[in-house]
Scaffold this motif. Structure first.
Motif, PDB file in Angstrom:
ATOM      1  N   GLU A  13       0.723  -1.178  -0.122  1.00 57.59           N
ATOM      2  CA  GLU A  13       0.034   0.024  -0.181  1.00 57.59           C
ATOM      3  C   GLU A  13       0.906   1.195  -0.151  1.00 57.59           C
ATOM      4  OE1 GLU A  13      -3.948  -1.720   2.406  1.00 57.59           O
ATOM      5  OE2 GLU A  13      -2.400  -0.710   3.449  1.00 57.59           O
ATOM      6  N   TYR A  14       1.693   1.265   0.675  1.00 56.67           N
ATOM      7  CA  TYR A  14       2.793   2.466   0.936  1.00 56.67           C
ATOM      8  C   TYR A  14       3.275   2.827  -0.466  1.00 56.67           C
ATOM      9  CZ  TYR A  14       7.077   5.200   1.740  1.00 56.67           C
ATOM     10  OH  TYR A  14       7.888   6.149   1.798  1.00 56.67           O
ATOM     11  N   ASN A  38       2.432   1.701  -3.448  1.00 52.35           N
ATOM     12  CA  ASN A  38       1.364   2.063  -4.476  1.00 52.35           C
ATOM     13  C   ASN A  38       0.720   3.580  -4.104  1.00 52.35           C
ATOM     14  OD1 ASN A  38      -0.471   1.221  -6.419  1.00 52.35           O
ATOM     15  ND2 ASN A  38      -1.991   1.737  -4.858  1.00 52.35           N
ATOM     16  N   ASN A  39       0.769   3.799  -3.027  1.00 54.59           N
ATOM     17  CA  ASN A  39       0.213   5.306  -2.771  1.00 54.59           C
ATOM     18  C   ASN A  39       1.435   6.282  -2.603  1.00 54.59           C
ATOM     19  OD1 ASN A  39      -2.209   3.831  -2.429  1.00 54.59           O
ATOM     20  ND2 ASN A  39      -2.073   3.626  -0.394  1.00 54.59           N
ATOM     21  N   CYS A  40       2.499   6.158  -2.205  1.00 53.59           N
ATOM     22  CA  CYS A  40       3.249   7.357  -2.067  1.00 53.59           C
ATOM     23  C   CYS A  40       4.645   7.225  -2.727  1.00 53.59           C
ATOM     24  CB  CYS A  40       3.810   7.091  -0.541  1.00 53.59           C
ATOM     25  SG  CYS A  40       2.461   7.175   0.692  1.00 53.59           S
ATOM     26  N   LYS A  57       6.362   7.195  -6.732  1.00 60.12           N
ATOM     27  CA  LYS A  57       5.949   7.208  -8.095  1.00 60.12           C
ATOM     28  C   LYS A  57       6.959   7.014  -9.142  1.00 60.12           C
ATOM     29  CE  LYS A  57       1.721   7.565  -6.890  1.00 60.12           C
ATOM     30  NZ  LYS A  57       0.855   6.575  -7.120  1.00 60.12           N
ATOM     31  N   ASN A  85      -5.671  -0.983   0.061  1.00 63.16           N
ATOM     32  CA  ASN A  85      -6.328   0.201   0.430  1.00 63.16           C
ATOM     33  C   ASN A  85      -8.019  -0.181   0.939  1.00 63.16           C
ATOM     34  OD1 ASN A  85      -3.994   1.728  -0.211  1.00 63.16           O
ATOM     35  ND2 ASN A  85      -4.525   1.667  -2.172  1.00 63.16           N
ATOM     36  N   ARG A 137     -14.740  -0.863   2.244  1.00 64.97           N
ATOM     37  CA  ARG A 137     -14.034   0.026   3.100  1.00 64.97           C
ATOM     38  C   ARG A 137     -14.157  -0.056   4.390  1.00 64.97           C
ATOM     39  NH1 ARG A 137     -11.563   0.286  -0.722  1.00 64.97           N
ATOM     40  NH2 ARG A 137     -11.320   1.969  -2.289  1.00 64.97           N
TER      41      ARG A 137
END
Length: 194
Positions: free
Chosen positions: A26-27, A29-31, A33, A62, A83
C-alpha cells in the motif's frame, strides 16, 4: 497481533508477514511514484499474491484502515470497493462483497468492528463503529447504531454490547463478561415445559 518481539520469525508468523507485506505494498502504491519504485511495486504485488494464495486470503490493498487484526488462516474474501475502518478484527471464512446489482457498491464498515468466523457482509450497506458481528451471520442491511451486537440470517440486533466488550491490547484480546442476571428457577422450569 499479541507478539512481544519486533519482527516476524522466519518460520511461523505467516499472518503477521502477510499484514506487513500488505501495508508495504500500500505504501509503495500510494506514496512512491518513480520508475524504480514502480518496478519494485510489481515485485511486491507478486509476493502479496503468492502469500495470499498460501493463506487463503483475497484482500486487496487500500481496503482496511490501520490496526487490522486477522485472527486465523482461512478463506477471507474482500471486495476491492469495500472500506473498513481502524482496528477491525476479522476471522476465517469471512466474505465482504458487493451486492448482485453492482460490483462497485460494497460495504462501508466503521472503526473497532469485530467480524466473527463465517460472516457474510454484502451490498451497498454501512456498519457503524464498535459493532460485533456474530459467527455465520449474513449482513445485507445497514446498521447505524454504534456499540451493538448483530447476528443471524439475515442479521438483526441481538444485544447492546458491541465490540466495546472486547479489549484489544498489545498482548492479547480479553473478553469482559457481562453482569450476571439472577433468574428465578420456577420461571425457567415453566419456560422449559412449554
Amino acid at each position: 497481533m499479541g507478539k512481544n518481539y519486533k519482527r516476524p520469525k522466519l518460520i511461523g508468523d505467516d499472518i503477521w508477514k502477510f499484514q506487513r507485506l500488505l501495508r508495504k505494498t500500500e505504501y509503495y502504491n500510494n506514496c512512491q511514484k518513480s520508475r524504480v519504485h514502480k518496478l519494485y511495486l510489481k515485485y511486491l504485488f507478486f509476493r502479496l499474491h503468492r502469500v495470499s494464495v498460501h493463506l487463503g486470503y483475497s484482500i486487496p490493498i487500500n481496503v482496511f484502515g490501520p490496526g487490522l487484526c486477522i485472527a486465523h488462516r482461512g478463506t477471507i474474501v474482500v471486495n476491492k470497493a469495500a472500506r473498513v475502518g481502524e482496528n477491525c478484527r476479522i476471522h476465517a471464512c469471512t466474505n465482504i462483497g458487493s451486492g448482485r446489482d453492482s460490483i462497485i457498491l460494497a460495504p462501508k464498515i466503521g472503526n473497532d468492528v469485530y467480524v466473527g468466523p463465517g460472516a457474510k457482509i454484502f451490498g451497498n450497506i454501512e456498519i457503524a463503529d464498535n459493532i460485533a458481528i456474530g459467527a455465520n451471520s449474513v449482513v445485507n442491511k445497514s446498521f447505524y447504531e454504534k456499540g451493538i451486537s448483530i447476528a443471524g440470517v439475515p442479521a438483526k440486533k441481538i444485544s447492546n454490547k458491541g465490540s466495546d466488550g472486547m479489549v484489544f491490547s498489545a498482548t492479547k484480546m480479553i473478553s469482559i463478561p457481562a453482569p450476571q442476571e439472577t433468574i428465578d428457577r420456577t420461571t425457567v422450569i415453566e419456560q422449559v415445559k412449554w
